[in-house]
Motif scaffolding. Structure first.
Motif, PDB file in Angstrom:
ATOM      1  N   PRO A   1       0.839  -1.203   0.000  1.00  0.00           N
ATOM      2  CA  PRO A   1       0.000   0.000   0.000  1.00  0.00           C
ATOM      3  C   PRO A   1       0.876   1.256   0.000  1.00  0.00           C
ATOM      4  O   PRO A   1       1.949   1.254   0.604  1.00  0.00           O
ATOM      5  N   SER A   2       0.434   2.319  -0.668  1.00  0.00           N
ATOM      6  CA  SER A   2       1.152   3.595  -0.582  1.00  0.00           C
ATOM      7  C   SER A   2       0.872   4.200   0.799  1.00  0.00           C
ATOM      8  O   SER A   2      -0.065   3.791   1.494  1.00  0.00           O
ATOM      9  N   LYS A   3       1.662   5.186   1.182  1.00  0.00           N
ATOM     10  CA  LYS A   3       1.419   5.847   2.466  1.00  0.00           C
ATOM     11  C   LYS A   3       0.053   6.531   2.460  1.00  0.00           C
ATOM     12  O   LYS A   3      -0.690   6.482   3.448  1.00  0.00           O
ATOM     13  N   ASP A   4      -0.274   7.144   1.327  1.00  0.00           N
ATOM     14  CA  ASP A   4      -1.575   7.795   1.179  1.00  0.00           C
ATOM     15  C   ASP A   4      -2.726   6.800   1.397  1.00  0.00           C
ATOM     16  O   ASP A   4      -3.709   7.095   2.079  1.00  0.00           O
TER      17      ASP A   4
ATOM     18  N   ALA B   1      -2.510   3.955   3.105  1.00  0.00           N
ATOM     19  CA  ALA B   1      -2.476   3.567   4.527  1.00  0.00           C
ATOM     20  C   ALA B   1      -3.193   4.617   5.379  1.00  0.00           C
ATOM     21  O   ALA B   1      -3.935   4.281   6.311  1.00  0.00           O
ATOM     22  N   GLN B   2      -3.007   5.891   5.047  1.00  0.00           N
ATOM     23  CA  GLN B   2      -3.684   6.966   5.785  1.00  0.00           C
ATOM     24  C   GLN B   2      -5.193   6.886   5.604  1.00  0.00           C
ATOM     25  O   GLN B   2      -5.951   7.139   6.535  1.00  0.00           O
ATOM     26  N   LYS B   3      -5.631   6.505   4.399  1.00  0.00           N
ATOM     27  CA  LYS B   3      -7.067   6.314   4.164  1.00  0.00           C
ATOM     28  C   LYS B   3      -7.588   5.156   5.014  1.00  0.00           C
ATOM     29  O   LYS B   3      -8.643   5.249   5.638  1.00  0.00           O
ATOM     30  N   HIS B   4      -6.824   4.060   5.001  1.00  0.00           N
ATOM     31  CA  HIS B   4      -7.251   2.878   5.751  1.00  0.00           C
ATOM     32  C   HIS B   4      -7.400   3.190   7.246  1.00  0.00           C
ATOM     33  O   HIS B   4      -8.349   2.749   7.888  1.00  0.00           O
ATOM     34  N   TYR B   5      -6.449   3.929   7.801  1.00  0.00           N
ATOM     35  CA  TYR B   5      -6.457   4.229   9.248  1.00  0.00           C
ATOM     36  C   TYR B   5      -6.980   5.630   9.556  1.00  0.00           C
ATOM     37  O   TYR B   5      -6.645   6.191  10.592  1.00  0.00           O
TER      38      TYR B   5
ATOM     39  N   ASP C   1       1.331   8.545  12.254  1.00  0.00           N
ATOM     40  CA  ASP C   1       2.309   8.651  11.169  1.00  0.00           C
ATOM     41  C   ASP C   1       3.185   7.384  11.084  1.00  0.00           C
ATOM     42  O   ASP C   1       3.372   6.826  10.003  1.00  0.00           O
ATOM     43  N   GLY C   2       3.674   6.943  12.233  1.00  0.00           N
ATOM     44  CA  GLY C   2       4.501   5.734  12.286  1.00  0.00           C
ATOM     45  C   GLY C   2       3.720   4.504  11.823  1.00  0.00           C
ATOM     46  O   GLY C   2       4.251   3.643  11.122  1.00  0.00           O
ATOM     47  N   LEU C   3       2.449   4.457  12.219  1.00  0.00           N
ATOM     48  CA  LEU C   3       1.579   3.341  11.841  1.00  0.00           C
ATOM     49  C   LEU C   3       1.412   3.277  10.320  1.00  0.00           C
ATOM     50  O   LEU C   3       1.513   2.201   9.718  1.00  0.00           O
ATOM     51  N   CYS C   4       1.186   4.444   9.696  1.00  0.00           N
ATOM     52  CA  CYS C   4       0.987   4.480   8.245  1.00  0.00           C
ATOM     53  C   CYS C   4       2.295   4.206   7.499  1.00  0.00           C
ATOM     54  O   CYS C   4       2.292   3.534   6.465  1.00  0.00           O
ATOM     55  N   ASP C   5       3.413   4.712   8.027  1.00  0.00           N
ATOM     56  CA  ASP C   5       4.723   4.367   7.452  1.00  0.00           C
ATOM     57  C   ASP C   5       4.919   2.855   7.491  1.00  0.00           C
ATOM     58  O   ASP C   5       5.375   2.247   6.523  1.00  0.00           O
ATOM     59  N   PHE C   6       4.577   2.274   8.625  1.00  0.00           N
ATOM     60  CA  PHE C   6       4.767   0.826   8.783  1.00  0.00           C
ATOM     61  C   PHE C   6       3.885   0.019   7.823  1.00  0.00           C
ATOM     62  O   PHE C   6       4.379  -0.879   7.124  1.00  0.00           O
TER      63      PHE C   6
ATOM     64  N   LEU D   1     -12.578  -0.175   0.131  1.00  0.00           N
ATOM     65  CA  LEU D   1     -11.311   0.535  -0.078  1.00  0.00           C
ATOM     66  C   LEU D   1     -10.255  -0.381  -0.713  1.00  0.00           C
ATOM     67  O   LEU D   1      -9.538   0.013  -1.624  1.00  0.00           O
ATOM     68  N   TRP D   2     -10.187  -1.621  -0.257  1.00  0.00           N
ATOM     69  CA  TRP D   2      -9.111  -2.526  -0.681  1.00  0.00           C
ATOM     70  C   TRP D   2      -9.443  -3.345  -1.918  1.00  0.00           C
ATOM     71  O   TRP D   2      -8.547  -3.803  -2.609  1.00  0.00           O
ATOM     72  N   PHE D   3     -10.734  -3.566  -2.184  1.00  0.00           N
ATOM     73  CA  PHE D   3     -11.119  -4.451  -3.293  1.00  0.00           C
ATOM     74  C   PHE D   3     -12.147  -3.818  -4.213  1.00  0.00           C
ATOM     75  O   PHE D   3     -13.030  -3.092  -3.765  1.00  0.00           O
TER      76      PHE D   3
END
Ligand code: GTP
Ligand code: MG
Length: 151
Positions: free
Chosen positions: A40-43, A45-49, A59-64, A129-131
């Motif tokens: 996933p891109s960081k963007d 990941a930010q949408k997901h969380y 921020d760390g969570l989305c980077d991870f 979001l994912w599918f």
């Protein structure tokens, strides 16, 4: 039937826990209706969380989450949203019960190997979001009549 979004996070993938995690859901009697491996891109990941965006660890969570391959899945079954969370265990692996995925396989909250939707609304949102709709497979498994006891 109810559906939930489950993801094996980059730590779970790198640690070779894909089959272990899938097998726990599969043996329970839940049905896999979508699966793919993606970075996933960081963007994304930010949408997901997005619900957690005010938290200090966001921020760390989305980077991870965007740091490597994630196995994204949709699982189907009676009560799968709530029971999937039970199989996963408490957010902090220090507090997850033994026998749960995080309890058995993870040690710290920032590397807790798996994600599961926390309710019917987020499940719908995360599956979408994912599918894409055509990535979800409708099928009957021969085991269903033995799992549910109906024809
Ligand atoms: P997910 O299934 O990943 O959504 O976990 P959850 O629903 O059990 O917890 P929540 O949605 O509240 O938090 C999402 C993720 O953020 C967790 O899985 C953790 O990896 C991370 N997280 C939550 N709380 C903390 C925290 O206090 N510190 C850190 N470093 N990470 C946290
Ligand atoms: Mg959550």
């Amino acid at each position: 039937l109810e559906r939930t979004f489950i993801a094996i996070k980059p730590d779970g993938v790198q640690r070779g826990l894909i089959s272990e995690i899938i097998s726990r859901f599969e043996r329970k009697g839940f049905k896999l209706v979508a699966i793919k491996i993606v970075v996933p891109s960081k963007d994304f990941a930010q949408k997901h969380y997005h619900d957690l965006k005010t938290r200090p660890f966001f921020d760390g969570l989305c980077d991870f989450l965007s740091s490597g391959p994630v196995v994204a899945m949709v699982w189907e079954g009676e009560g799968v949203i709530k029971y999937g969370r039970k199989l996963i265990g408490a957010t902090d692996p220090q507090k997850s019960e033994p026998g749960t995925i995080r309890g058995d396989l993870a040690v710290v909250v920032g590397r807790n190997i798996i994600h599961g939707s926390d309710g019917p609304e987020t499940a719908k949102e995360e599956v979408n979001l994912w599918f894409k709709p055509e990535e979800l497979v409708n099928y009957t498994s021969n085991a269903e009549k033995w799992i549910y006891g109906v024809n």
